[in-house]
Design a protein around this motif. Structure first.
Motif, PDB file in Angstrom:
ATOM      1  N   ASN A 377       0.814  -1.215   0.000  1.00 51.98           N
ATOM      2  CA  ASN A 377       0.000   0.000   0.000  1.00 51.98           C
ATOM      3  C   ASN A 377       0.847   1.264   0.000  1.00 51.98           C
ATOM      4  N   SER A 378       2.108   1.160   0.426  1.00 49.37           N
ATOM      5  CA  SER A 378       2.976   2.340   0.435  1.00 49.37           C
ATOM      6  C   SER A 378       3.633   2.579  -0.922  1.00 49.37           C
ATOM      7  N   LEU A 379       3.491   1.623  -1.840  1.00 49.56           N
ATOM      8  CA  LEU A 379       4.069   1.752  -3.177  1.00 49.56           C
ATOM      9  C   LEU A 379       3.010   2.227  -4.162  1.00 49.56           C
ATOM     10  N   GLN A 380       3.385   3.128  -5.039  1.00 51.20           N
ATOM     11  CA  GLN A 380       2.439   3.605  -6.041  1.00 51.20           C
ATOM     12  C   GLN A 380       2.268   2.630  -7.192  1.00 51.20           C
ATOM     13  N   ASN A 381       3.266   1.804  -7.417  1.00 44.70           N
ATOM     14  CA  ASN A 381       3.224   0.854  -8.534  1.00 44.70           C
ATOM     15  C   ASN A 381       3.802  -0.493  -8.101  1.00 44.70           C
ATOM     16  N   PRO A 382       3.147  -1.182  -7.156  1.00 39.68           N
ATOM     17  CA  PRO A 382       3.670  -2.480  -6.711  1.00 39.68           C
ATOM     18  C   PRO A 382       3.648  -3.488  -7.850  1.00 39.68           C
ATOM     19  N   PRO A 383       4.433  -4.554  -7.764  1.00 36.03           N
ATOM     20  CA  PRO A 383       4.408  -5.581  -8.804  1.00 36.03           C
ATOM     21  C   PRO A 383       2.995  -6.112  -9.032  1.00 36.03           C
ATOM     22  N   ALA A 384       2.685  -6.443 -10.273  1.00 42.14           N
ATOM     23  CA  ALA A 384       1.319  -6.823 -10.641  1.00 42.14           C
ATOM     24  C   ALA A 384       0.855  -8.093  -9.949  1.00 42.14           C
ATOM     25  N   ASP A 385       1.785  -8.959  -9.548  1.00 39.64           N
ATOM     26  CA  ASP A 385       1.373 -10.233  -8.953  1.00 39.64           C
ATOM     27  C   ASP A 385       1.360 -10.183  -7.428  1.00 39.64           C
ATOM     28  N   TRP A 386       1.398  -8.993  -6.850  1.00 44.44           N
ATOM     29  CA  TRP A 386       1.336  -8.885  -5.389  1.00 44.44           C
ATOM     30  C   TRP A 386      -0.117  -8.982  -4.919  1.00 44.44           C
ATOM     31  N   ASN A 387      -0.701 -10.153  -5.095  1.00 44.75           N
ATOM     32  CA  ASN A 387      -2.043 -10.469  -4.633  1.00 44.75           C
ATOM     33  C   ASN A 387      -2.070 -11.940  -4.251  1.00 44.75           C
ATOM     34  N   GLY A 388      -3.018 -12.308  -3.409  1.00 51.79           N
ATOM     35  CA  GLY A 388      -3.063 -13.689  -2.938  1.00 51.79           C
ATOM     36  C   GLY A 388      -2.031 -13.923  -1.855  1.00 51.79           C
ATOM     37  N   ASP A 389      -1.719 -15.194  -1.609  1.00 53.42           N
ATOM     38  CA  ASP A 389      -0.746 -15.525  -0.575  1.00 53.42           C
ATOM     39  C   ASP A 389       0.659 -15.149  -1.046  1.00 53.42           C
ATOM     40  N   PRO A 390       1.449 -14.445  -0.220  1.00 54.67           N
ATOM     41  CA  PRO A 390       2.770 -13.991  -0.673  1.00 54.67           C
ATOM     42  C   PRO A 390       3.759 -15.107  -0.959  1.00 54.67           C
ATOM     43  N   CYS A 391       3.620 -16.260  -0.295  1.00 56.57           N
ATOM     44  CA  CYS A 391       4.624 -17.325  -0.404  1.00 56.57           C
ATOM     45  C   CYS A 391       4.135 -18.584  -1.104  1.00 56.57           C
ATOM     46  N   MET A 392       2.862 -18.839  -1.063  1.00 61.46           N
ATOM     47  CA  MET A 392       2.331 -20.112  -1.522  1.00 61.46           C
ATOM     48  C   MET A 392       1.382 -19.908  -2.691  1.00 61.46           C
ATOM     49  N   PRO A 393       1.216 -20.987  -3.525  1.00 63.13           N
ATOM     50  CA  PRO A 393       1.908 -22.280  -3.499  1.00 63.13           C
ATOM     51  C   PRO A 393       3.403 -22.126  -3.818  1.00 63.13           C
ATOM     52  N   LEU A 394       4.130 -23.209  -3.594  1.00 64.73           N
ATOM     53  CA  LEU A 394       5.550 -23.199  -3.929  1.00 64.73           C
ATOM     54  C   LEU A 394       5.728 -22.863  -5.404  1.00 64.73           C
ATOM     55  N   GLY A 395       6.667 -21.975  -5.681  1.00 70.32           N
ATOM     56  CA  GLY A 395       6.888 -21.535  -7.056  1.00 70.32           C
ATOM     57  C   GLY A 395       6.057 -20.342  -7.451  1.00 70.32           C
ATOM     58  N   TYR A 396       5.111 -19.923  -6.590  1.00 71.45           N
ATOM     59  CA  TYR A 396       4.238 -18.801  -6.902  1.00 71.45           C
ATOM     60  C   TYR A 396       4.332 -17.698  -5.858  1.00 71.45           C
ATOM     61  N   SER A 397       5.500 -17.521  -5.258  1.00 72.53           N
ATOM     62  CA  SER A 397       5.661 -16.401  -4.336  1.00 72.53           C
ATOM     63  C   SER A 397       5.630 -15.096  -5.110  1.00 72.53           C
ATOM     64  N   TRP A 398       5.313 -14.025  -4.415  1.00 70.17           N
ATOM     65  CA  TRP A 398       5.257 -12.707  -5.056  1.00 70.17           C
ATOM     66  C   TRP A 398       6.620 -12.339  -5.633  1.00 70.17           C
ATOM     67  N   THR A 399       6.609 -11.559  -6.683  1.00 68.58           N
ATOM     68  CA  THR A 399       7.853 -11.054  -7.261  1.00 68.58           C
ATOM     69  C   THR A 399       8.692 -10.380  -6.173  1.00 68.58           C
ATOM     70  N   GLY A 400       9.944 -10.793  -6.072  1.00 67.75           N
ATOM     71  CA  GLY A 400      10.859 -10.191  -5.110  1.00 67.75           C
ATOM     72  C   GLY A 400      10.775 -10.743  -3.712  1.00 67.75           C
ATOM     73  N   VAL A 401       9.864 -11.671  -3.456  1.00 72.80           N
ATOM     74  CA  VAL A 401       9.663 -12.219  -2.107  1.00 72.80           C
ATOM     75  C   VAL A 401      10.212 -13.641  -2.049  1.00 72.80           C
ATOM     76  N   THR A 402      11.066 -13.906  -1.074  1.00 73.01           N
ATOM     77  CA  THR A 402      11.586 -15.248  -0.826  1.00 73.01           C
ATOM     78  C   THR A 402      11.101 -15.696   0.550  1.00 73.01           C
ATOM     79  N   CYS A 403      10.730 -16.962   0.649  1.00 72.10           N
ATOM     80  CA  CYS A 403      10.122 -17.472   1.870  1.00 72.10           C
ATOM     81  C   CYS A 403      10.812 -18.750   2.323  1.00 72.10           C
ATOM     82  N   SER A 404      10.585 -19.114   3.552  1.00 73.87           N
ATOM     83  CA  SER A 404      11.063 -20.392   4.075  1.00 73.87           C
ATOM     84  C   SER A 404      10.014 -20.949   5.015  1.00 73.87           C
TER      85      SER A 404
END
Length: 526
Positions: A377-404
């Motif tokens: 919400n603080s970004l004016q143009n966040p990546p287009a795929d920043w919706n849904g669960d940020p980490c899951m499913p595996l292989g579908y984390s948000w752009t720029g986000v790494t999870c463990s």
């Protein structure tokens, strides 16, 4: 996956009659994807999708007389031919712990143009779970639309339904319609929805050869497709009360049945597709006819692939259902109904439902999801795929986000959004991502202050160089014991460079050129 006709035949008299006589529509949200306006179709209100998704583009299907909900799609352009796995998500408001039927509908209509005559293949995702692969090619070639149906329990106050790009996606994925319908508590209630979702394989009305049975006959607008074969058919009005069944099937599915000659076993290959090896929820519905007292009671064994499913099932005119919650199946499925000794009347079957059990994927912990929403919400143009669960499913984390994942706790461990031409500010909520080891936001157009990040005790690398940040360097950064790299050069920072950073052992610290600190300092220290 199942299919529907795409053509729309308008009859004012029949529609007016239907609207005046049918019961209230199911509770839920019917979304006409890509549509610009609200519409009413067969007494149910369909809404545009703009309140539920912020990415993708609306495209019109240039085919005459197509069904209204198939006349538009939401398409998700793959910028620059990008085939990286990413997802595009609808966010649907729901009630936590309520049970929902989710139905997605697809009709390609050639919207991608050019050399893409056939529809793309892609994934569909619910929250953190890959639901199924969407491959509508066979139906599209036959001039049909395709639909998929699943049953899920909401685990939060919103549910995400996503389109996911996979390795087979060769053009822009799309969706025609999305339905999220509240189901009654009793439906499919032997399933452990804390561990599984249900993905529909087939739902059939046996012996029926007309159009699909749905709302208003089915209170939840489930589709009961006709199913007939060379087996003899019984047709009669049975007046079965569906309220006696947990799954509440429409009463008119009991008006037809498949049967066989009296005293002989009945063989039925159903569902009509080969199944992958898995566990399945299977429900079979039976009701005896009332037209002959001598045949008012039928007793037979039910076998599935020569394994006893139910022994000595007694079928009366009031109806009965037998179901299995976790039945293993693989390949083609054969159902055998064998009359018991002394049974009156032939075996019969009226309807059936079969779902694959879908193990639920994990979910990013709520604290990290809320924190990332603050960053978004603080970004004016966040990546287009920043919706849904940020980490899951595996292989579908948000752009720029790494999870463990440790001890079933899925955490965000790295945020790398460098070189993405981002505008906006750095949200203080990033400090709530307490498992972060890296924050990489270099070479963007970010403004505002550097937030207090002292809560990030595992943070090792903080790269904020080449932005437009203002204010001072928080001295609290020096209290992060794990910090090894701090790059903040080429911003508009002012004030004093904290001495605890300049003197911090093992820290590679770059704070000039490009800032306006009150005393001269070297450009870096290691």
């Amino acid at each position: 996956m199942s299919h529907l006709s795409i053509l729309f035949f308008f009859s004012l008299i029949s529609i007016v009659t239907l609207v005046l006589s049918q019961p209230s529509p199911p509770q839920g949200i019917l979304i006409d994807c890509g549509a610009l306006n609200t519409s009413t179709i067969e007494g149910q209100q369909w809404v545009p999708d703009t309140d539920y998704i912020s990415v993708g583009v609306s495209k019109a299907i240039e085919i005459p007389d197509v069904l209204p909900i198939l006349s538009n799609v939401r398409s998700f352009p793959l910028s620059g031919g990008d085939r990286k796995q990413k997802k595009f998500c609808y966010s649907i408001p729901v009630w936590r712990n309520w049970k929902y039927l989710i139905r997605t509908t697809y009709y390609y209509g050639g919207v991608n143009g050019g050399d893409f005559d056939l529809p793309p293949v892609f994934d569909q995702i619910v929250d953190g779970t890959i639901w199924t692969v969407v491959n509508t090619t066979e139906e599209y070639v036959r001039g049909l639309s395709s639909y998929y149906e699943g049953v899920f329990v909401a685990r939060g106050r919103s549910m995400s339904v996503c389109i996911g790009v996979n390795t087979y996606t060769d053009s822009d994925p799309f969706i025609s319609a999305l339905e999220v319908i509240v189901l009654g508590d009793s439906l499919y209630n032997t399933t452990d929805f804390t561990k599984y979702g249900l993905s529909l394989v087939a739902r059939n009305n046996f012996g029926y050869e007309d159009s699909i049975v749905r709302f208003p006959d089915d209170a939840f607008d489930r589709y009961w497709e006709p199913y007939g074969d060379s087996t003899p058919i019984i047709q009669s009005v049975r007046n079965v009360s569906s309220s006696d069944f947990w799954n509440l099937p429409p009463s008119n599915v009991f008006d037809t049945a498949l049967t066989t000659d009296e005293g002989k076993p009945m063989e039925l290959q159903w569902p009509p597709v080969s199944l992958p090896k898995s566990l399945y929820y299977v429900a079979l519905y039976f009701a005896g006819s009332r037209d002959s007292t001598s045949r008012s009671s039928r007793t037979f064994d039910v076998d599935v692939n020569r394994i006893k499913y139910y022994r000595k099932l007694k079928v009366t005119p009031s109806g009965v259902v037998v179901f299995a919650t976790r039945w293993p199946l693989s390949g083609l499925t054969n159902i055998t109904l064998t009359p018991a000794a002394g049974s009156k009347g032939s075996p019969l079957i009226n309807a059936g439902e079969i779902f694959s059990l879908l193990p639920l994927g994990g979910r990013t912990i709520a604290r990290d999801v809320i924190a990332l929403e603050g960053v978004k919400n603080s970004l004016q143009n966040p990546p287009a795929d920043w919706n849904g669960d940020p980490c899951m499913p595996l292989g579908y984390s948000w752009t720029g986000v790494t999870c463990s994942s440790k001890r079933n706790r899925i955490r965000v461990t790295s945020l790398n959004l460098s070189n993405m031409d981002l505008s906006g500010t750095i949200s203080p909520s990033v400090a709530n991502l307490t498992a972060l080891t890296k924050i990489m936001l270099a070479n963007n157009n970010l403004t505002g202050p550097v937030p207090d990040l002292s809560s990030l005790r595992w943070l090792q690398r903080l790269h904020l160089q080449n932005n437009q940040l203002t204010g001072t360097i928080p001295s609290s950064l020096g209290a992060i014991g794990s910090l090894r790299e701090l790059f903040i050069q080429n911003n508009f920072l002012t004030g004093q460079v904290p001495s605890n950073l300049k003197q911090k052992p093992g820290l590679s610290f770059r704070f000039s050129p490009g800032n306006n600190f009150s005393s001269a300092s070297p450009s870096s220290r290691t």
